[in-house]
Structure formats: C-alpha cells, structure tokens
Design a protein around this motif. Structure first.
Motif, PDB file in Angstrom:
ATOM      1  N   GLY A 348       0.817  -1.210   0.000  1.00 46.23           N
ATOM      2  CA  GLY A 348       0.000   0.000   0.000  1.00 46.23           C
ATOM      3  C   GLY A 348       0.851   1.259   0.000  1.00 46.23           C
ATOM      4  O   GLY A 348       0.515   2.254  -0.667  1.00 46.23           O
ATOM      5  N   LEU A 349       1.960   1.243   0.736  1.00 45.81           N
ATOM      6  CA  LEU A 349       2.874   2.388   0.720  1.00 45.81           C
ATOM      7  C   LEU A 349       3.485   2.578  -0.663  1.00 45.81           C
ATOM      8  O   LEU A 349       3.640   3.713  -1.139  1.00 45.81           O
ATOM      9  CB  LEU A 349       3.985   2.184   1.754  1.00 45.81           C
ATOM     10  CG  LEU A 349       3.575   2.181   3.232  1.00 45.81           C
ATOM     11  CD1 LEU A 349       4.775   1.857   4.111  1.00 45.81           C
ATOM     12  CD2 LEU A 349       2.966   3.522   3.628  1.00 45.81           C
ATOM     13  N   ALA A 350       3.836   1.469  -1.313  1.00 44.36           N
ATOM     14  CA  ALA A 350       4.400   1.555  -2.663  1.00 44.36           C
ATOM     15  C   ALA A 350       3.367   2.108  -3.644  1.00 44.36           C
ATOM     16  O   ALA A 350       3.675   2.944  -4.504  1.00 44.36           O
ATOM     17  CB  ALA A 350       4.879   0.177  -3.109  1.00 44.36           C
ATOM     18  N   GLU A 351       2.133   1.647  -3.507  1.00 43.02           N
ATOM     19  CA  GLU A 351       1.066   2.141  -4.379  1.00 43.02           C
ATOM     20  C   GLU A 351       0.851   3.639  -4.179  1.00 43.02           C
ATOM     21  O   GLU A 351       0.579   4.378  -5.129  1.00 43.02           O
ATOM     22  CB  GLU A 351      -0.224   1.378  -4.102  1.00 43.02           C
ATOM     23  CG  GLU A 351      -1.386   1.798  -5.001  1.00 43.02           C
ATOM     24  CD  GLU A 351      -2.647   1.024  -4.702  1.00 43.02           C
ATOM     25  OE1 GLU A 351      -3.595   1.117  -5.507  1.00 43.02           O
ATOM     26  OE2 GLU A 351      -2.702   0.340  -3.661  1.00 43.02           O
ATOM     27  N   ARG A 352       0.978   4.078  -2.963  1.00 40.76           N
ATOM     28  CA  ARG A 352       0.816   5.503  -2.663  1.00 40.76           C
ATOM     29  C   ARG A 352       1.896   6.336  -3.360  1.00 40.76           C
ATOM     30  O   ARG A 352       1.649   7.450  -3.805  1.00 40.76           O
ATOM     31  CB  ARG A 352       0.881   5.708  -1.153  1.00 40.76           C
ATOM     32  CG  ARG A 352       0.707   7.141  -0.701  1.00 40.76           C
ATOM     33  CD  ARG A 352       0.707   7.205   0.818  1.00 40.76           C
ATOM     34  NE  ARG A 352       0.653   8.584   1.268  1.00 40.76           N
ATOM     35  CZ  ARG A 352      -0.442   9.330   1.263  1.00 40.76           C
ATOM     36  NH1 ARG A 352      -1.576   8.827   0.822  1.00 40.76           N
ATOM     37  NH2 ARG A 352      -0.404  10.582   1.697  1.00 40.76           N
ATOM     38  N   ALA A 369      12.383   5.933  -1.759  1.00 39.96           N
ATOM     39  CA  ALA A 369      11.710   5.611  -0.491  1.00 39.96           C
ATOM     40  C   ALA A 369      12.471   4.479   0.196  1.00 39.96           C
ATOM     41  O   ALA A 369      11.984   3.349   0.277  1.00 39.96           O
ATOM     42  CB  ALA A 369      10.261   5.224  -0.741  1.00 39.96           C
ATOM     43  N   PRO A 370      13.663   4.738   0.706  1.00 40.59           N
ATOM     44  CA  PRO A 370      14.475   3.671   1.298  1.00 40.59           C
ATOM     45  C   PRO A 370      13.821   3.010   2.502  1.00 40.59           C
ATOM     46  O   PRO A 370      14.022   1.813   2.725  1.00 40.59           O
ATOM     47  CB  PRO A 370      15.778   4.380   1.689  1.00 40.59           C
ATOM     48  CG  PRO A 370      15.428   5.831   1.760  1.00 40.59           C
ATOM     49  CD  PRO A 370      14.367   6.043   0.728  1.00 40.59           C
ATOM     50  N   VAL A 371      13.051   3.760   3.272  1.00 35.62           N
ATOM     51  CA  VAL A 371      12.362   3.154   4.424  1.00 35.62           C
ATOM     52  C   VAL A 371      11.352   2.125   3.954  1.00 35.62           C
ATOM     53  O   VAL A 371      11.253   1.018   4.504  1.00 35.62           O
ATOM     54  CB  VAL A 371      11.678   4.246   5.281  1.00 35.62           C
ATOM     55  CG1 VAL A 371      10.832   3.606   6.380  1.00 35.62           C
ATOM     56  CG2 VAL A 371      12.712   5.178   5.890  1.00 35.62           C
ATOM     57  N   VAL A 372      10.592   2.471   2.932  1.00 32.15           N
ATOM     58  CA  VAL A 372       9.625   1.525   2.369  1.00 32.15           C
ATOM     59  C   VAL A 372      10.349   0.288   1.845  1.00 32.15           C
ATOM     60  O   VAL A 372       9.884  -0.846   2.024  1.00 32.15           O
ATOM     61  CB  VAL A 372       8.805   2.193   1.247  1.00 32.15           C
ATOM     62  CG1 VAL A 372       7.882   1.184   0.573  1.00 32.15           C
ATOM     63  CG2 VAL A 372       7.986   3.357   1.807  1.00 32.15           C
ATOM     64  N   ALA A 373      11.491   0.487   1.221  1.00 28.63           N
ATOM     65  CA  ALA A 373      12.259  -0.637   0.686  1.00 28.63           C
ATOM     66  C   ALA A 373      12.707  -1.577   1.797  1.00 28.63           C
ATOM     67  O   ALA A 373      12.594  -2.808   1.672  1.00 28.63           O
ATOM     68  CB  ALA A 373      13.469  -0.125  -0.089  1.00 28.63           C
ATOM     69  N   MET A 462       1.094   5.907   8.491  1.00 29.84           N
ATOM     70  CA  MET A 462       1.006   4.693   7.675  1.00 29.84           C
ATOM     71  C   MET A 462       2.320   3.912   7.722  1.00 29.84           C
ATOM     72  O   MET A 462       2.322   2.690   7.874  1.00 29.84           O
ATOM     73  CB  MET A 462       0.647   5.057   6.236  1.00 29.84           C
ATOM     74  CG  MET A 462      -0.745   5.657   6.065  1.00 29.84           C
ATOM     75  SD  MET A 462      -0.968   6.432   4.441  1.00 29.84           S
ATOM     76  CE  MET A 462      -0.837   5.008   3.359  1.00 29.84           C
ATOM     77  N   THR A 463       3.432   4.632   7.595  1.00 33.31           N
ATOM     78  CA  THR A 463       4.734   3.967   7.644  1.00 33.31           C
ATOM     79  C   THR A 463       4.981   3.361   9.015  1.00 33.31           C
ATOM     80  O   THR A 463       5.522   2.245   9.126  1.00 33.31           O
ATOM     81  CB  THR A 463       5.843   4.974   7.304  1.00 33.31           C
ATOM     82  OG1 THR A 463       5.582   5.560   6.021  1.00 33.31           O
ATOM     83  CG2 THR A 463       7.200   4.289   7.274  1.00 33.31           C
TER      84      THR A 463
END
Length: 511
Positions: A348-352, A369-373, A462-463
């Motif tokens: 969902g974060l990636a989609e955002r 977005a290294p944190v998302v990764a 969200m994160t």
C-alpha cells in the motif's frame, strides 16, 4: 480478572464498540479514538489470557451457565490464545494504517464512517472462531466475518471492487451452505455440535463415515483457507480491496480457517500416521501458489499467490499427524499472520508512491523511499525462509518434524517445501528488482515541495503502522526459543483430546 471477563471481552467488547462507533459516525475523530481504545483493551485482555492459559491450562466459559450441549461454550488453550494475541496486534497495526491513509488522502472512501464499526465486527467474528467450543458457533463466527468482510471489500466502490466482492461473497456463501449442511449432518449422527462431546461421539461412528465427515470438513474449511484446488477466489478478491483491508484479510481470514482445520481435525479425527491426502494437497498448494506468484505482473497478485502457496506449509505440519509437525504448523501460523500483513501494508505504501501496483510502474523505490524498501525487504526475506527471521524458524520446525518422522511421503513433501522456499525467494527477488531497483518510470504523486504537513504526518502514521507489523515479525524471531517452547506446549494441548473433554465437560469426562 475472572474467566468470564477474559473470554467474553474479545467477542463482546468489539461488538459494543461497533454499535457505539456507528452512532458516532458523524464524528470520525471520536470513532478513531474509540476503535483504538477497544483494540488496545482487547490486546491487553489477550496478553493476560495467554499468560493465564500457559500457567493454568485451558479456560472454559459456559455462556449463561448453560452446560453443553445446550449453551454456547468458549474455550481458550495455548493455541487459541496465541492466535488471538497475534491477530489483535495485526488488527491494531492495520487500524493505525487505515487512519493514516484516510487522513492523508482526505477521501471519505478510504476510512468512511462505516469502516470503524465494520472493522470491530470483523474482530469479534475472528475472536469467536478462535475461542468457540462448538461447531455451530464456529459457523456463526465465520458468518460474522463474512458480513463484515464484504462491506470492507467494497469500501470506496469501483467496478473492480464490486466484481471482486461478488467473487468473494459467492464463494464464501457456497462454503457457508456446505458448512451448515455438514454441521446438520454431524448433529443428526451424534446429537450434539459441542466439540468436546463430538471428540468422543465421532469415534463411535463407523470408520468410513468418520473419514467422510473429516473429508467434508476439510473441503469446506479448505475453501475458506484457499487450499489448492479451492483457492480460485483469493487472487481475484484480495488485490482489489483497499490496502488496509487487503492486509487484514491476507493476514487473518485464511489463517482463521486454517486454525479451524487444525482444531477440528486434531480433536475430532485424530490420526497416528501421516495423512497422505493432506500431504498431497499441501504439496500441490505450495507449488501452484508459488508458480502463480512467479508469473504475475502486479505486486498485490504476487503477494496473493504467495499467500496461497504458504498455506501449504501449515497444512504440511498438520498432515504429519505428530506433535512435532503441529509445533511447526503453529510456528508458521503466527509467522505468516505477521509477514502477510506487513507485506500488504508495504504494498500500500508503494502504491501511494506510484499510484499503481503494477511491477513495471514501481521502479526506483529503493532510492526514492528507502524506508519503504527496508520494510518490504525484511518480511520478503522472512517469507523466503532466510535465517534468522521468523520464516526460517517456522520452516526449520517443519523440516525437523519431517526428518524425525522418517516417512517417505513426508520427506517428499519436505523436499517440495524446500523448492517452494527457493521459488518464493525468486518471486520476492523479482519484485525487488522490478519495483525497488532500476529506474523510476514516473514521478511520485505525493512527492515534492508541495506536500502539506498533514499529508506528511498521515504518511508517517502509515509507515509507522507498517513498521509495527514488520517489528512484530522480527520480535517472533528474537523470541525464537520461548516461542518454540510455547508452540510445543500448544501442540501438546491439541493432541490431548481427553484433557480438552475434561476441561469442558468436567473432570468426570476423562476416563
């Protein structure tokens, strides 16, 4: 805290909270506070319940003081208490994510007034299935989950979500009809639906009829668990739902069905030898799911097929018909709940970031977005079985049980499990290369200097919620020793049929 309170809070409190939340729908801020308060209270109750059952064995509540078979019985043992605790942790993380998503995007369809009461009803249904002591209440719990999940699936209705909702509901209703028919057949044959009484009554039936009932229950619950070849509905249903809804569905709905399979098969249809049919189904589920994941071009569909594949690992442990196998199933069960919620929340974060879940449109996230990764990488490695993460611990438990059993069929399925783990790593590696590495094909919709403070705060929530789910999985790995010991005690509970009967029906029930 009394037994009555401990066992009733996870079911009753969310229902009360749902009613209040519905009344408070004009005040979304109050709804959110209420929802978080209810989840926190249920979480504290689940922690205390787990400590109590681990110290004092099973806890039993006969609702209204009515003894079986007349009343509703709630039973908590080590397995159900652990499942409830992990489920509530995931529900809390997903609730935080949903709140952040709704605040950031300021679109009522993401967290509408109906989300909070429906979400609490879903939690009540999950708790009822995990704690019930009879088949009919199990059916009721699944129906409560079905009603809530249909509403959640179609939040912010689009053509795709309505279509997915129709697939999900039509399949679930078919399973419901079959389950209710099976319960009626069981009652006609035994005169009861109480699990403790059925543990003895089913054994008095002819062997052929007993095998038939076990197979029917496996089939009905296998639909809900997305066991191959009964999995057709899941990859088309889950990806269409909003991200937090997909996360909670992937984490809990299929696992609740797996829980019901484990509970009914060990209690009502005990086996001393490996169950060949279930071994075959487990192997096929592993392979079909992971092969499906390898050819998908959408991140949510990759994760959905991976979800199907790893249901096979839990079925594998059950099929071994041993305490060691059940221990592996329990370890993998709790791991899978946390890892699937984390992966779908990160999706969902990636989609955002890219306004798409197509792998071809998600490139470059590791740089932007290294944190998302990182939040994706940890559960992706875990589900692939990389040590020392929780997925490795669960797989190791299953493989040790398989080697200890020394059965040719079990060893073959163990080899399939190893191949599936390698293919899962290949699928996750493909996602990493396409979605997180390479060049970014488009600008991020919410990036840039125009991002508002409110948007940044909501994105941070969200994160944080996704990080909470990832952390829960890491915590399972950090507590590998105590968790494995607890899972062994929980597995002992599952095979202790007479102990279950004595706790529910009274000491006189034990021979």
């Amino acid at each position: 805290m009394s037994t009555t309170t401990l066992l009733s809070v996870p079911v009753v409190l969310p229902l009360i909270g749902a009613a209040l939340s519905l009344v408070l729908s004009p005040r979304p801020a109050v709804q959110r506070v209420l929802g978080l308060a209810v989840l926190t209270a249920v979480l504290l109750d689940a922690v205390w319940l787990l400590l109590r059952v681990d110290a004092a064995d099973r806890l039993v509540l006969h609702a209204g003081g009515h003894a079986p078979p007349l009343g509703i019985t709630l039973v908590a043992d080590r397995f159900s208490a652990l499942a409830l605790l992990v489920a509530v942790v995931v529900c809390l993380a997903v609730m935080l994510y949903a709140i952040g998503q709704g605040s950031a995007e300021k679109r009522i369809e993401n967290v509408p007034s109906v989300f909070h009461p429906t979400y609490l009803v879903l939690l009540a249904g999950i708790a009822l299935v995990l704690l019930t002591g009879d088949l009919f209440t199990l059916f009721v719990g699944f129906e409560v989950m079905l009603m809530a999940s249909y509403v959640l699936t179609t939040l912010g209705p689009t053509v795709e979500r309505v279509r997915a909702g129709m697939i999900y509901v039509s399949t679930s209703l078919t399973a419901t009809i079959l389950l209710l028919t099976t319960i009626g057949l069981v009652y006609a044959l035994t005169g009861t639906v109480n699990l403790a009484q059925l543990a003895d009554a089913v054994q008095q039936l002819p062997a052929g009829l007993r095998e038939f009932l076990g197979l029917i229950l496996l089939t009905v619950l296998g639909i809900k668990a997305a066991m191959v070849p009964l999995h057709w509905w899941l990859p088309d249903s889950y990806p269409a739902a909003p991200a937090p809804v997909t996360a909670v569905f992937a984490a809990l709905l299929t696992k609740v069905a797996v829980y019901a399979i484990v509970r009914t098969q060990t209690l009502l249809f005990p086996r001393d030898e490996p169950w060949v049919l279930l071994l075959v189904l487990a192997a096929v589920t592993m392979l079909v799911g992971v092969l499906g994941a390898l050819v998908q071009d959408d991140l949510n569909r990759v994760l959905s097929f991976t979800l199907v594949s790893h249901i096979g690992f839990m079925l594998f442990g059950l099929a071994m018909s041993s305490v060691a196998g059940l221990t592996g199933t329990i370890l993998y069960f709790v791991h899978h709940i946390t890892v699937q919620s984390a992966l779908f929340l990160v999706a969902g974060l990636a989609e955002r970031r890219r306004a798409s879940t197509a792998l071809s449109e998600l490139g470059g996230l590791a740089r932007s977005a290294p944190v998302v990764a990182v939040l994706f990488l940890v559960p992706a490695l875990s589900i692939g079985g990389i040590p020392p993460l929780a997925g490795f611990i669960g797989k190791l438990g299953l493989l040790q049980a398989a080697v200890g059993g020394a059965s040719a069929g079990v060893l073959v399925v163990a080899a399939v499990a190893l191949v599936t783990s390698l293919l899962t790593l290949a699928a996750m590696g493909r996602v990493w290369l396409m979605a997180f590495w390479g060049e970014s094909p488009r600008e991020e919709p919410d990036g840039g200097s125009g991002t508002t403070t409110a948007t940044r705060r909501a994105s941070g929530l969200m994160t944080t919620a996704a990080a909470l789910a990832v952390t829960a999985g890491v915590a399972l790995a950090a507590a590998a020793g105590p968790l494995s010991a607890y899972a062994g005690r929980a597995a002992d509970d599952l095979v202790d049929r007479e102990g279950y009967r004595a706790a529910v029906l009274g000491e006189g029930a034990a021979p």
